[in-house]
Design an enzyme around this catalytic site. Structure first.
Site, short mmCIF file in Angstrom:
data_model
loop_
_atom_site.label_atom_id
_atom_site.label_comp_id
_atom_site.label_asym_id
_atom_site.label_seq_id
_atom_site.Cartn_x
_atom_site.Cartn_y
_atom_site.Cartn_z
N TRP A 115 0.98 -1.25 -0.08
CA TRP A 115 -0.10 -0.15 -0.07
C TRP A 115 1.02 1.16 0.18
O TRP A 115 0.24 2.32 -0.20
CB TRP A 115 -0.86 0.00 1.15
CG TRP A 115 -0.13 0.30 2.59
CD1 TRP A 115 0.81 -0.42 2.94
CD2 TRP A 115 -0.67 1.44 3.76
NE1 TRP A 115 0.81 0.23 4.35
CE2 TRP A 115 0.28 1.45 4.71
CE3 TRP A 115 -1.61 2.54 3.50
CZ2 TRP A 115 0.34 2.22 5.67
CZ3 TRP A 115 -1.67 3.18 4.75
CH2 TRP A 115 -0.64 2.95 5.83
N ASP A 116 2.23 1.15 0.29
CA ASP A 116 3.18 2.14 0.33
C ASP A 116 2.74 3.03 -1.14
O ASP A 116 3.08 4.10 -1.09
CB ASP A 116 4.60 1.79 0.38
CG ASP A 116 4.78 0.71 1.54
OD1 ASP A 116 3.92 0.16 1.95
OD2 ASP A 116 6.02 0.77 1.79
N GLU A 169 0.98 -1.84 13.13
CA GLU A 169 0.97 -3.29 13.00
C GLU A 169 1.24 -3.73 14.53
O GLU A 169 1.51 -4.99 14.65
CB GLU A 169 2.02 -3.82 11.87
CG GLU A 169 1.70 -3.39 10.55
CD GLU A 169 2.64 -3.83 9.71
OE1 GLU A 169 3.82 -4.16 10.01
OE2 GLU A 169 2.09 -4.12 8.24
N LYS A 198 3.30 1.66 15.98
CA LYS A 198 4.48 1.63 15.18
C LYS A 198 4.78 2.64 14.11
O LYS A 198 5.69 3.21 14.03
CB LYS A 198 4.32 0.36 14.40
CG LYS A 198 5.26 -0.10 13.67
CD LYS A 198 5.22 -1.47 12.59
CE LYS A 198 6.29 -1.85 11.72
NZ LYS A 198 6.05 -2.75 11.00
N GLN A 199 3.42 3.12 13.82
CA GLN A 199 3.51 4.17 12.67
C GLN A 199 2.15 4.88 12.77
O GLN A 199 1.27 4.31 13.41
CB GLN A 199 3.76 3.41 11.23
CG GLN A 199 2.90 2.78 10.82
CD GLN A 199 3.21 1.64 9.64
OE1 GLN A 199 3.45 0.52 10.05
NE2 GLN A 199 3.01 2.10 8.32
C1 BGC Z 1 5.07 -1.25 7.66
C2 BGC Z 1 3.89 -1.29 6.58
C3 BGC Z 1 4.72 -1.17 5.16
C4 BGC Z 1 5.70 -2.38 5.02
C5 BGC Z 1 6.33 -2.18 3.85
C6 BGC Z 1 5.99 -2.37 7.53
O1 BGC Z 1 7.02 -2.22 8.44
O2 BGC Z 1 4.54 -1.46 8.77
O3 BGC Z 1 3.07 -0.29 6.52
O4 BGC Z 1 3.71 -1.78 4.12
O5 BGC Z 1 6.58 -1.95 6.03
O6 BGC Z 1 6.92 -0.91 3.59
#
Ligand code: BGC
Length: 767
Positions: A358-359, A489, A601-602
């Site tokens: 989804w990035d 996550e 986490k984000q």
């Molecule tokens: C992130 C995800 C991301 C993936 C790839 C993961 O660490 O939590 O949001 O899509 O990395 O960049």
């Protein structure tokens, strides 16, 4: 401690001195690519120390077995691996019969430079062999932007204190393995090896996926820059082919080898024509010649920089970093092939399998859309459009029907191929970013035709998914979305992740609104789409009902939306009270401890606030930021950028700058202690966003382009360019004010700090 061996420079990434402990990190940082192929910065000559070898070809992967203890219905059938491709860069070098190996000889004046202005990797050093013989080595390597199946190397050796025999052994090695492959497994079957004069070709195919690749090399030699020919010896092995050229070289003379390498592959050519196609590429290369190819490379990069460069005055490290991010994004994806996409590690490592996440939709599209012509972002959208059938199948496998689509969280070809069920699968929020990207594209470019031509089919399928995925809760008298993982996550299988619920509602509303537009203004397309998708009025009502009655977890006391049901049950201790020894928590704590902790986490709720900022007032944005940021550990590279943008928005300038530094020099300074695995390519788009949307305050809501430029006190000025609906606008900001110059033939209306301004063609406005 972060690493700090990269020497600050405006246009180059430079490493001086030979430090074995930096080799694998530098192999990532100095990676080169041309949007179609890419390589880690491995040495051409043999290196017996620790190294991570990697050459990658866009689109080529291997479906590895998903390994889980208990198989459950709906698990993806495989995990896609990006494959290390046959190596054509290798040149073994011998001096009077002794192999040059920087791991075993003395090395002086080692310098590596990634020249970002020209797209060229240079390396030079002096090596002293056990015999006391010293040589000076220079190498120049690039992957051509003009001919994207081609790479070229010039490798030169000059004896410094002796006269002797120098031997070059250029080779192609198809006996390569993946760094992450469990059992030194081979993924390539060798089909044919061909030799013609100074050229060699290995035709190979991948097991299972049967991608066919021809790897070719063609060699030319020169003494003191004059072409020479030498008799060669050919060494043919089962999986490799090499030529050996030797000659006596006087002290101070320079013996050079030009090595042209190519990959031609079956996504672009018929299988039986691959060797022929490779011959043509190499023939063209030698006709053009190394120096001309290099000039063309410089011109091609100059064209890219013309529209995408960001200039920062007063902070050389910031200047270097922003160019590095822009450079790497362009090395990864150039937008001409809608079958390719942007893997989180691009062509710089194996992690994340080289797959699409989804990035792309959430972070990368704005960068490509704003710095390039609109067809580039459109190709990224088409990538998903072309995979719609697979997304529908994917949803069917999970029990959805009637053309509902669930786009994969991780994919190479449209099929889901993640390898972490609870975390990755449950991140159904990614489905919403597919629609957000369409909205973003149409809103920014003004190219509405995308919706009737392609977008609406995807939009209906995704809206169908949300309608079916929501559950009506009698207890709440609302629709709820159960059992998900949000962007954070570090929480799995939660109910009512606010971001997911909000996005689902928004998606449905956006789809219904646009169906109405099509019905009114594009009736022919509307009829076609309705018939093709078998869309009914009753479905529309059902979707509307879900959107109108969506549930959001909310705390009256805090006056913020809650990340998910029950979030306030957690012990809300801010991150700054955690001991340093607990960080990063994903390396120090058990998963059990992480899941019950409040740590984020984000950006999660804040991701939603960022996407839909125009729906929240400044006070509410600040409240959410103040509530969530202190609990955020930023352990995803995608995190600091969103926080930097929001911090700029609410005037928290120090925070914005702190977060900016973290995203922009993430890889150069190795904040996450993992740059050796590859670069964080997709988060580089986030860095760009933190400058343009963060400090520049650029927004584009309701067909209005607006700016609210601010500048970190550490900088003197900065400027960037945007391409908005065919107009190139340059934005400049320093501590005195800002300037907008319109470099196009059309005038443009913008809003700056709340005030309407027209910038006429070729006009410069100072504010
Ligand atoms: C992130 C995800 C991301 C993936 C790839 C993961 O660490 O939590 O949001 O899509 O990395 O960049």
């Amino acid at each position: 401690m972060n690493q700090d061996y990269i020497i600050p420079d405006e246009w180059s990434i430079i490493e001086e001195g030979f430090h074995k402990e930096n080799i694998t990190s530098s192999e990532s940082i100095f990676s080169i690519g041309n949007g179609a192929i890419g390589q880690r910065a491995n040495f051409e000559e043999n290196y017996s120390g620790k190294t991570f070898q990697g050459s990658y070809i866009g689109g080529i992967y291997y479906p590895d077995k998903t390994r889980v203890g208990w198989w459950k219905n709906g698990y993806p059938e495989y995990f896609a691996k990006v494959l290390n491709a046959p190596n054509w860069i290798g040149i073994n070098v011998k001096i009077n019969g002794i192999t040059l190996d920087l791991n075993t000889c003395k090395v002086y004046d080692f310098k590596r430079e990634l020249d970002m202005k020209c797209g060229v990797l240079n390396r030079s050093f002096i090596a002293e062999l056990g015999t006391g013989n010293q040589i000076k080595v220079n190498s120049t390597r690039f992957l051509s932007l003009d001919i994207n199946e081609l790479g070229a190397i010039k490798y030169s050796v000059t004896p410094i204190n002796f006269k002797g025999e120098i031997e070059f052994e250029p080779y192609i090695d198809a006996g390569i393995v993946n760094e992450d492959s469990n059992y030194d497994e081979f993924f390539w079957e060798i089909l044919q090896i061909e030799v013609e004069q100074n050229e060699a070709y290995i035709l190979s195919k991948t097991f299972k996926t049967e991608f066919h690749v021809c790897t070719g090399m063609k060699v030319e030699l020169a003494l003191n820059n004059f072409e020479i020919t030498l008799e060669k010896e050919t060494k043919l092995n089962e999986k490799s082919i090499s030529f050996i050229y030797k000659t006596e070289v006087n002290q101070g003379e320079t013996f050079s080898i030009y090595k042209y390498g190519t990959y031609t592959q079956s996504m672009n050519h018929p299988k039986e024509k691959l060797i022929f196609a490779a011959e043509k590429v190499l023939q063209k290369a030698t006709i053009i010649g190394f120096d001309n190819l290099l000039n063309k490379q410089k011109l091609a990069w100059a064209k890219i920089w013309e529209t995408s460069d960001i200039v920062i005055d007063g902070d050389i490290k910031a200047q270097q970093a922003i160019r590095f991010n822009i450079f790497q994004l362009n090395q990864t994806y150039l937008g001409e092939d809608s079958r390719l996409n942007i893997g989180p590690k691009g062509f710089t490592g194996e992690k994340y399998g080289g797959s699409t996440y989804w990035d792309t939709e959430a972070y990368c599209i704005p960068f490509y859309m704003i710095t390039k012509d609109k067809h580039v972002a459109k190709n990224l959208l088409l990538y998903r459009y072309n995979q719609l059938d697979k997304a529908i199948l994917n949803a069917e496998k999970l029990g959805f029907n009637n053309g509902a689509a669930l786009f994969p969280m991780v994919t190479m070809n449209g099929e889901e191929c993640h390898n972490e069920w609870e975390i990755t699968f449950e991140e159904i929020h990614r489905n919403g970013s597919m629609i957000y990207a369409i909205y973003n594209y149409v809103n920014y470019t003004g190219d509405y035709s995308y919706i009737p031509e392609y977008g609406m089919e995807v939009m209906i399928a995704v809206a169908r998914f949300w309608q079916q995925r929501a559950t009506f809760s009698k207890a709440k008298d609302k629709y709820v979305i159960l059992g998900v993982t949000g962007p954070n996550e570090y929480e799995n299988n939660v109910n009512n992740n606010w971001y997911t619920n909000y996005l689902a509602k928004w998606c449905i509303e956006y789809v219904l609104e646009n169906l109405q537009i099509l019905k009114n203004d594009y009736s022919e397309d509307y009829q076609k789409i309705i018939t093709k998708t078998n869309f009914s009025e009753s479905e529309l009502m059902a979707m509307k009902n879900v959107a109108d009655n969506m549930y959001y977890p909310y705390s009256e006391k805090e006056d913020v939306f809650l990340q998910q049901d029950g979030f306030l049950d957690k012990e809300l201790i801010p991150v700054d009270q955690l001991s340093k020894s607990d960080r990063p928590i994903n390396q120090k704590w058990s998963w059990d401890r992480i899941l019950r902790s409040p740590y984020i986490k984000q950006a999660d709720v804040l991701q939603g606030i960022y996407f839909f900022e125009n729906k929240f007032d400044a006070n509410s944005i600040k409240k959410h930021f103040d509530f969530y940021e202190p609990l955020t550990v930023h352990e995803s590279s995608l995190s600091p950028c969103v926080h930097s943008i929001l911090a700029s928005k609410i005037g928290m300038n120090n925070k914005a700058y702190e977060m900016y530094l973290r995203t922009s020099r993430l890889d150069l300074d190795d904040y996450n202690h993992e740059v050796n695995e590859g670069l964080h390519i997709t988060s580089m788009a986030g860095t760009w966003l933190s400058l343009v949307q963060g400090f520049g305050g650029m927004r584009n809501f309701d067909n209005t382009l607006s700016f609210n430029p601010q500048i970190p006190k550490e900088w003197k000025s900065y400027s960037f360019k945007i391409n908005y609906r065919g107009t190139t606008l340059k934005v400049y900001k320093d501590h005195q004010g800002c300037k907008f110059s319109n470099e196009s033939e059309t005038s443009i209306n913008i809003i700056v700090n709340g005030e309407k301004i027209q910038v006429n063609s070729q006009e410069l406005i100072e504010l």
